[in-house]
Design an enzyme around this catalytic site. Structure first.
Site, short mmCIF file in Angstrom:
data_model
loop_
_atom_site.label_atom_id
_atom_site.label_comp_id
_atom_site.label_asym_id
_atom_site.label_seq_id
_atom_site.Cartn_x
_atom_site.Cartn_y
_atom_site.Cartn_z
N ARG A 134 0.87 -1.18 0.00
CA ARG A 134 0.00 0.00 0.00
C ARG A 134 0.91 1.23 0.00
NH1 ARG A 134 2.23 2.03 3.88
NH2 ARG A 134 0.68 3.66 3.82
N ALA B 16 0.89 5.20 -2.14
CA ALA B 16 0.73 5.55 -3.56
C ALA B 16 1.93 5.12 -4.44
CB ALA B 16 0.46 7.05 -3.69
N ARG C 69 -7.51 -0.01 -7.04
CA ARG C 69 -7.77 1.05 -6.05
C ARG C 69 -7.88 2.37 -6.83
NH1 ARG C 69 -4.19 1.18 -0.72
NH2 ARG C 69 -6.07 2.22 0.04
N GLN D 98 -2.27 2.34 9.97
CA GLN D 98 -0.95 2.41 9.30
C GLN D 98 0.07 3.21 10.12
OE1 GLN D 98 -3.89 2.92 7.81
NE2 GLN D 98 -3.86 2.45 5.64
N ASP E 184 -1.99 11.05 -2.11
CA ASP E 184 -2.31 9.98 -3.07
C ASP E 184 -2.65 10.55 -4.43
OD1 ASP E 184 -2.90 8.62 -0.31
OD2 ASP E 184 -2.67 7.04 -1.80
N ASN F 82 -5.51 12.43 0.55
CA ASN F 82 -4.63 11.58 1.37
C ASN F 82 -5.52 10.80 2.35
OD1 ASN F 82 -1.85 10.78 2.01
ND2 ASN F 82 -2.20 11.79 3.99
O1 MRU Z 1 -4.55 3.28 2.13
P1 MRU Z 1 -3.07 3.48 2.09
O2 MRU Z 1 -2.35 2.92 3.26
O3 MRU Z 1 -2.49 3.02 0.77
O4 MRU Z 1 -2.91 5.07 2.15
C1 MRU Z 1 -1.63 5.62 2.08
C2 MRU Z 1 -1.58 7.08 2.28
O5 MRU Z 1 -2.59 7.74 2.45
C3 MRU Z 1 -0.23 7.74 2.15
O6 MRU Z 1 -0.18 8.89 2.91
C4 MRU Z 1 0.01 8.09 0.69
O7 MRU Z 1 -0.15 6.99 -0.14
C5 MRU Z 1 1.35 8.68 0.48
S1 MRU Z 1 2.67 7.52 0.56
C6 MRU Z 1 4.08 8.39 0.23
#
Ligand code: MRU
Length: 369
Positions: free
Chosen positions: A54, A56, A95, A208, A249, A259
């Protein structure tokens, strides 16, 4: 980054078998460090969908490896064009919010042609995925250098006292390929002996922050404290936060940022308390085709079970427990939009700019269509 005595990226190709892609299973951290093998397009789809991988930049890189695996799945009877287009559509559908996913797939597909021999297709698709990884790594390294300037400036104002950075979700090396976006300047500051401390939002529902950011910071030895998602505003009022760093994201041409859900609330609280709020991301996270984040960015809605159950460890096994009555329904929007007006600056590999269309255009002129 180092885990124990070994250096890791969040994704890599198996040195012994180039048909296998390896990733760290992020669902298991911090309780167990497990490596998972991806051998097919379906494996990649599933890993992105269930969040084995996971973040971005990482889901973009994983999908590019997915296109490579698609080239390995072809036979003499395969219609190359249909096969690759189907794999691309399938992976992109996984996604919806992080633009890096479609960007990486389209970039990779754009470099492949149906006239290529199977061997050349495989070679080129692998080259694309590796190139995306290397580029993302370099971008994050640069984000670190640029973000460090913000930390150094703020530290000067604090006259050497510990700088308190609040972050949400995980925008660390696990979410990118290496270094992270939010964590890159934090690691550099820590290496330079600048006293930094990170407030880590737990980031419900998948935690996370608690599971991944706290683990990363522990591995690196960066002082940090876990807080509930609701604490940020209060800590800001108490002057216990100097700056907010979050990832992105998808960032629009006007500087709106999608985000992890909850980011918007942190930005509102930061604005009310006159605390700088920065978004740190590589330029691969820009979506220059849209101008209004709230109206145009599709927000992923995930399984309500992620809200209804909490995953943790009792020290023996990883378990899920229910946190509400059986008949209670839940809603699980995975991202929100922080409007540009709440953002003090965008920190990218090219430098720092205001979250304003003209400034973004100036800095990324050659990337605007
Ligand atoms: O649902 P996730 O865990 O994939 O969400 C991730 C985020 O929101 C991060 O802040 C984003 O992807 C930036 S990673 C550099």
């Amino acid at each position: 980054m180092r885990v124990g005595n070994e250096d890791f990226q969040s994704i890599w190709i198996d040195g012994a078998d180039p048909h296998v892609i390896k990733v760290i299973d992020q669902r298991m951290l911090p309780f167990s460090f497990r490596i998972k093998e991806l051998r097919s397009v379906d494996d990649v789809y599933e890993a992105i969908d269930n969040m084995t991988v996971r973040g971005a930049p990482l889901i973009g890189a994983a999908a590019a490896f997915g296109i490579y695996l698609a080239t390995l799945e072809m036979t003499a009877a395969t219609n190359v064009r249909d096969h690759l287009q189907n794999a691309a559509r399938y992976l992109i559908s996984c996604r919806p919010t992080a633009v890096n996913l479609s960007w990486a797939v389209n970039y990779s597909i754009g470099k492949l042609s149906e006239d290529m021999s199977p061997g050349s297709l495989q070679e080129q698709a692998l080259k694309n995925a590796v190139e995306i990884c290397e580029t993302e790594k370099e971008y994050c390294r640069q984000i670190g250098v640029n973000g460090l300037k913000v930390i150094e400036d703020l530290r000067e104002k604090k006259k050497g006292e510990t700088l308190n950075i609040l972050t949400h979700c995980n925008a660390g090396w696990l979410a990118t390929i290496d270094y992270g976006t939010v964590t890159a300047p934090v690691y550099l500051a820590h290496d330079k002996g600048i006293p930094v401390h990170v407030w880590v939002d737990e980031t419900r529902p998948r935690n996370q922050g608690a599971r991944l950011t706290a683990w990363e910071l522990s591995q690196y030895g960066v002082p940090h404290t876990l807080i509930t998602d609701n604490s940020g505003g209060h800590l800001m009022q108490k002057k216990m936060v100097d700056v907010v760093f979050t990832g992105s994201d998808r960032t629009t041409a006007t500087g709106d940022v999608a985000n992890k859900i909850g980011t918007y609330l942190k930005a509102l609280a930061a604005k009310d308390n006159e605390i700088p709020f920065y978004s740190l991301f590589p330029s691969t996270t820009f979506d220059f085709s849209i101008r209004n984040g709230a109206e145009e960015i599709k927000i992923e809605e995930r399984d309500p079970e992620e809200v209804i159950f909490v995953t943790g460890s009792d020290g023996v096994e990883i378990r899920q427990v229910r946190i509400c009555p059986e008949e209670t329904k839940a809603l699980n929007h995975a991202f929100d939009i922080t409007p540009a007006r709440l953002i003090s600056g965008l920190i990218t590999e090219r430098g720092i700019c205001r979250a304003e269309e003209n400034e973004i255009k100036k800095m990324f002129q050659n990337k605007f269509k």
